[in-house]
Design an enzyme around this catalytic site. Structure first.
Site, short mmCIF file in Angstrom:
data_model
loop_
_atom_site.label_atom_id
_atom_site.label_comp_id
_atom_site.label_asym_id
_atom_site.label_seq_id
_atom_site.Cartn_x
_atom_site.Cartn_y
_atom_site.Cartn_z
N TYR A 127 -19.70 5.77 58.44
CA TYR A 127 -20.22 6.89 59.22
C TYR A 127 -20.17 6.64 60.73
O TYR A 127 -20.68 7.44 61.51
CB TYR A 127 -21.65 7.21 58.77
CG TYR A 127 -21.69 7.89 57.43
CD1 TYR A 127 -21.17 7.25 56.30
CD2 TYR A 127 -22.24 9.14 57.26
CE1 TYR A 127 -21.20 7.86 55.06
CE2 TYR A 127 -22.27 9.75 56.02
CZ TYR A 127 -21.75 9.11 54.92
OH TYR A 127 -21.78 9.71 53.68
N LYS A 174 -20.98 -3.74 46.79
CA LYS A 174 -19.67 -3.84 46.14
C LYS A 174 -18.97 -5.09 46.66
O LYS A 174 -17.78 -5.09 46.98
CB LYS A 174 -18.85 -2.58 46.43
CG LYS A 174 -17.61 -2.41 45.56
CD LYS A 174 -17.94 -2.15 44.11
CE LYS A 174 -16.67 -1.90 43.31
NZ LYS A 174 -16.92 -1.75 41.87
N ASP A 207 -21.43 0.82 41.29
CA ASP A 207 -21.03 1.66 40.17
C ASP A 207 -21.89 1.40 38.94
O ASP A 207 -22.26 2.34 38.22
CB ASP A 207 -19.54 1.50 39.85
CG ASP A 207 -19.05 0.07 39.91
OD1 ASP A 207 -19.56 -0.71 40.72
OD2 ASP A 207 -18.13 -0.29 39.14
N ASP A 231 -25.74 7.50 50.66
CA ASP A 231 -25.53 8.95 50.66
C ASP A 231 -25.25 9.45 49.25
O ASP A 231 -25.81 10.47 48.81
CB ASP A 231 -24.35 9.27 51.59
CG ASP A 231 -24.25 10.74 51.94
OD1 ASP A 231 -25.12 11.52 51.51
OD2 ASP A 231 -23.31 11.11 52.67
N ASP A 235 -28.21 11.25 46.24
CA ASP A 235 -28.03 12.55 45.61
C ASP A 235 -28.11 12.43 44.09
O ASP A 235 -28.65 13.31 43.40
CB ASP A 235 -26.68 13.15 46.00
CG ASP A 235 -26.76 13.96 47.29
OD1 ASP A 235 -27.70 13.73 48.07
OD2 ASP A 235 -25.89 14.82 47.50
#
Length: 335
Positions: A127, A174, A207, A231, A235
């Site tokens: 970002y 990750k 994941d 982000d 959600d």
């Protein structure tokens, strides 16, 4: 006599003009003392002034004890000179911690027992918006920036939050694919954790985290991660408890804090008086807890849950109540 809190209100765009006044009414009904100021930001502001965040708005936020933001519209095309209001304010005011709780509320689809918080690093990662194209536009490269200091700071924030909750913190990463950048994130987080021996630390690859959240969200307490992962995962967690329409959040820094519902400006229903103000009211409750008014925050949350359980509900939750009627019911439930 009690403290008077200086609160900046930014309605923004679309249904922001409906849900922020609703939350203000609930705040006023708590019996606490507030001094409200109003400021402008968002697409409508850009159309009026040529900037989505006027300097006067930044000054009002800095002068306030906290800010409640409604919703902002972003155009689907590139508009010269336009920048997203919230993204700009996060950077300008160094609001490094994006805090998004996902807690069970009595609405359709919510998973009972869910009570977790996603803590998202808010200032870097992909970002930083450093993108470029090569090879006559056929190759695009984006920089992903991870720094030790920002990682340490967000980990420390999450550790302190975990201390106040159930004492469990999951480091989401990750590093198996990104050993340098996510490896640095983990290094900083473990260094910070040395000072919080009472917090139980675990690691989970992002994941796998998504899968585990869907299957057993009750296993999680606080989760901390870099910007993009946060982000997406936040959600997902909102979906576990009923969707974005009831999801609150906070953008918190050392010198300022902006609380906002996670949902967008919903132009399709703006002005119809049927917007669900739950997420904004719960964001206002988060704001009160941030200011040290935990009892008042809990009163608001209990009142919201009572109305969600007994009605009336807004159309997005299967009812026919207006924004005003729902807000009236929450105020009555405050007692």
């Amino acid at each position: 006599m009690g403290q008077t809190y200086r609160i900046c209100l930014i309605e923004g765009d679309g249904i922001g003009h409906e849900v922020v006044p609703a939350a203000r009414r609930v705040l006023e009904a708590t019996g606490l003392k507030f001094e409200f100021t109003e400021a402008e930001a968002g697409w409508e502001t850009f159309e009026k002034y040529g900037t989505s965040v006027p300097e006067e708005t930044v000054e009002k936020i800095r002068a306030a004890d906290a800010t409640l933001f409604g919703a902002a519209t972003s155009p689907t095309r590139k508009v010269e000179g336009f920048f997203g209001a919230i993204r700009y304010l996060r950077k300008r005011l160094d609001l490094f911690a994006n805090v998004r709780p996902a807690k069970y509320h009595p609405v359709p689809g919510a998973i009972q027992g869910t009570d977790l918080v996603v803590v998202r690093e808010n200032t870097e990662g992909l970002y930083v918006e450093q993108e470029r194209r090569y090879a006559r536009g056929r190759i695009a490269i984006a920089d992903r920036v991870i720094t030790y200091d920002a990682s340490y700071r967000i980990a420390e924030y999450a550790l302190k939050l975990a201390q106040r909750r159930r004492g469990k913190l999951a480091l989401v990463h990750k590093a198996n694919v990104l050993p340098l950048s996510d490896g640095l994130f983990l290094e900083a987080a473990y260094d910070a954790a040395k000072h919080y021996p009472d917090v139980e630390i675990s690691e989970v690859i992002v994941d796998a985290c998504a899968m585990r959240l869907v299957r057993r969200p009750q296993d999680f307490d606080v989760l901390v991660m870099e910007n993009l992962f946060g982000d997406i995962i936040s959600d997902l967690t909102a979906g576990l408890v009923g969707g974005l329409g009831i999801a609150p959040s906070g953008n918190i820094g050392e010198e300022a804090a902006i609380f906002e519902p996670v949902h967008g400006s919903a132009p399709d229903i703006a002005g119809k008086g049927i917007a669900n103000p739950t997420a904004t009211i719960l964001s206002a409750a988060m704001m009160l807890e941030h200011l040290g008014e935990k009892e008042a925050a809990e009163r608001i949350e209990r009142a919201v849950d009572r109305v969600l359980a007994e009605g009336p509900r807004t159309p997005d939750l299967g009812g026919d109540a207006t924004t005003e009627a729902f807000t009236d019911a929450v105020i009555r439930a405050l007692g």
